[in-house]
Design an enzyme around this catalytic site. Structure first.
Site, PDB file in Angstrom:
ATOM      1  N   ARG A  65      10.757  30.958 -24.071  1.00  0.00           N
ATOM      2  CA  ARG A  65      11.426  28.862 -23.967  1.00  0.00           C
ATOM      3  C   ARG A  65      12.789  29.896 -22.640  1.00  0.00           C
ATOM      4  NH1 ARG A  65      13.457  25.419 -28.406  1.00  0.00           N
ATOM      5  NH2 ARG A  65      13.660  23.265 -27.336  1.00  0.00           N
ATOM      6  N   HIS A  69      14.420  27.272 -20.282  1.00  0.00           N
ATOM      7  CA  HIS A  69      14.982  26.306 -20.019  1.00  0.00           C
ATOM      8  C   HIS A  69      16.570  26.714 -18.886  1.00  0.00           C
ATOM      9  CE1 HIS A  69      14.077  24.026 -23.842  1.00  0.00           C
ATOM     10  NE2 HIS A  69      13.115  24.176 -23.674  1.00  0.00           N
ATOM     11  N   VAL A  73      16.772  23.884 -14.595  1.00  0.00           N
ATOM     12  CA  VAL A  73      17.887  23.230 -14.795  1.00  0.00           C
ATOM     13  C   VAL A  73      19.212  23.433 -13.789  1.00  0.00           C
ATOM     14  CG1 VAL A  73      20.279  22.249 -16.293  1.00  0.00           C
ATOM     15  CG2 VAL A  73      18.010  22.225 -16.951  1.00  0.00           C
ATOM     16  N   GLY A  76      18.264  26.244 -10.284  1.00  0.00           N
ATOM     17  CA  GLY A  76      17.445  27.419 -10.923  1.00  0.00           C
ATOM     18  C   GLY A  76      17.861  28.290 -11.854  1.00  0.00           C
ATOM     19  N   SER A  80      22.839  29.535 -16.688  1.00  0.00           N
ATOM     20  CA  SER A  80      23.645  28.418 -17.232  1.00  0.00           C
ATOM     21  C   SER A  80      23.640  27.539 -19.018  1.00  0.00           C
ATOM     22  CB  SER A  80      23.681  27.174 -16.172  1.00  0.00           C
ATOM     23  OG  SER A  80      22.241  26.631 -16.729  1.00  0.00           O
ATOM     24  N   ASN A  98      19.166  21.493 -26.587  1.00  0.00           N
ATOM     25  CA  ASN A  98      18.502  22.944 -26.810  1.00  0.00           C
ATOM     26  C   ASN A  98      19.237  23.691 -28.156  1.00  0.00           C
ATOM     27  OD1 ASN A  98      17.994  23.490 -24.371  1.00  0.00           O
ATOM     28  ND2 ASN A  98      19.324  23.365 -23.263  1.00  0.00           N
ATOM     29  N   PRO A 167      11.397  18.780 -19.328  1.00  0.00           N
ATOM     30  CA  PRO A 167      10.274  17.352 -19.571  1.00  0.00           C
ATOM     31  C   PRO A 167      10.414  17.055 -20.819  1.00  0.00           C
ATOM     32  CG  PRO A 167       9.342  19.516 -19.195  1.00  0.00           C
ATOM     33  CD  PRO A 167      10.986  20.053 -18.465  1.00  0.00           C
ATOM     34  N   HIS A 197       2.464  27.765 -25.546  1.00  0.00           N
ATOM     35  CA  HIS A 197       2.947  26.969 -26.633  1.00  0.00           C
ATOM     36  C   HIS A 197       1.844  27.634 -27.438  1.00  0.00           C
ATOM     37  CE1 HIS A 197       4.906  23.050 -25.223  1.00  0.00           C
ATOM     38  NE2 HIS A 197       5.892  23.612 -25.237  1.00  0.00           N
ATOM     39  N   ASP A 256      -1.777  33.837 -26.486  1.00  0.00           N
ATOM     40  CA  ASP A 256      -3.151  33.836 -25.915  1.00  0.00           C
ATOM     41  C   ASP A 256      -3.904  32.970 -25.893  1.00  0.00           C
ATOM     42  OD1 ASP A 256      -3.647  32.788 -28.434  1.00  0.00           O
ATOM     43  OD2 ASP A 256      -4.163  34.680 -29.895  1.00  0.00           O
TER      44      ASP A 256
END
Length: 328
Positions: A65, A69, A73, A76, A80, A98, A167, A197, A256
């Protein structure tokens, strides 16, 4: 859940993605970027990730993740997301998106410190994130791919840019398509990367509206499997604390394609998950990923490499931070 053996993911995918990705500046990433200047770099990151995931399997989801993130932002994939806030400037890591949910900062810091000890000022924090995400995909799902490197670290991190670019968990499929398209990513890549996810957790506040306040009539999202909704209500009371729930109840620590199978049964946790099955734009992709686990894993690896190439700082742009949380 029953599953066909034909959709099981084999233990290891090695995708030798030796082609380079161009940044806006015209410079290029390449596999083996540190082969001469810091050959130990990827091994150091791999060991740090292995140690962290052995202690806490959920860290794998956090590190995957983190790459997303970071790359979606600002410039790219420029690390950051790792910069701490300073007087007069709130940084990305303090955005409510975050903080406190984004995990894995300590793994990046540990790997970077070890790299600095042997190759000072050589390996960017942005590349460490990319390596760590790859190694997390391997630890959690047996998905391995070569990571082109050569990213540089940015010097700016702005809290408000996170919500402007990432998103929301409440987006529809069409809105998700537009969000990814702005970054140059395809519909299929969006659906493929949503498979991340399959691991990780979400705070109840990100989906409780589906349980209690979807509409005046009905208050519960009708696209949510009733038995699954009843289970979620036991984990997420209407008021009080904001605990977490696994994004994928079938295989919560295994990366998976079971995520897509759950969507077919209306057991997507977030609106942005279930919409992929319910929208004509993406239903076929969900069904295909649910049916062909090995193919999804290959696409996931390729999409991760593409995402890691978005809007880069390379060459003499930016810097190579000595400590990932502060600029030099």
């Amino acid at each position: 859940m029953k599953s066909s053996s034909s959709t099981m993911i084999s233990p290891i995918f090695f995708l030798l993605l030796c082609f380079a990705y161009a940044s806006a500046s015209g410079a290029y990433l390449r596999v083996g970027y540190y082969q001469k200047t810091c050959p130990e770099a990827e091994t150091i990151v791999r060991k740090a990730v292995k140690k962290a995931v052995a202690s806490n399997p959920g860290i794998a989801a956090g590190l995957i993740r983190m790459l997303f993130h970071d790359c979606f932002v600002r410039y790219g994939c420029d690390a950051s997301v790792l910069l701490k806030s300073t007087p007069g400037n709130d940084a990305e890591r303090d955005s409510p998106v975050n903080n406190p949910s984004l995990r894995g900062f300590e793994v990046i810091d540990e790997a970077k410190a070890q790299i600095e000890a042997v190759c000072p000022g050589t390996v960017s924090c942005a590349d460490v994130i990319a390596f760590a995400a790859r190694d997390s995909a391997y630890k959690a799902g047996g998905i391995y791919y070569a990571v082109p490197a050569g990213r540089r670290d940015g010097r700016v991190s702005i809290k408000n840019e996170v919500i402007q670019n990432l998103p929301s968990p409440n987006l529809t499929a069409s809105a998700l398509v537009k969000n990814f398209a702005r970054k140059g990513m395809s519909v299929d890549e969006m659906v493929t990367l949503s498979g991340a996810h399959s691991i990780g957790v979400s705070h109840c506040s990100s989906f409780s509206g589906r349980l209690y306040s979807f509409n005046a009539t009905p208050p519960q999202d009708p696209s949510l499997d009733p038995s699954y909704a009843a289970f979620l209500k036991t984990k997420c009371p209407r008021a009080g604390a904001d605990p977490t729930v696994a994004l994928d109840i079938a295989t919560p620590t295994r990366l998976d394609n079971k995520y897509y199978k759950e969507l077919k049964y209306n057991r997507g946790l977030l609106t942005s998950d279930q919409t992929l099955m319910n929208s004509a734009l993406t239903t076929g992709m969900v069904v295909n990923n649910a049916r062909h686990g090995a193919l999804w894993a290959k696409k996931f690896a390729k999409a991760m490499v593409h995402m890691g190439s978005l809007d880069l700082l390379t060459g003499t742009q930016g810097e190579v931070r000595r400590h990932c949380s502060i600029v030099n």
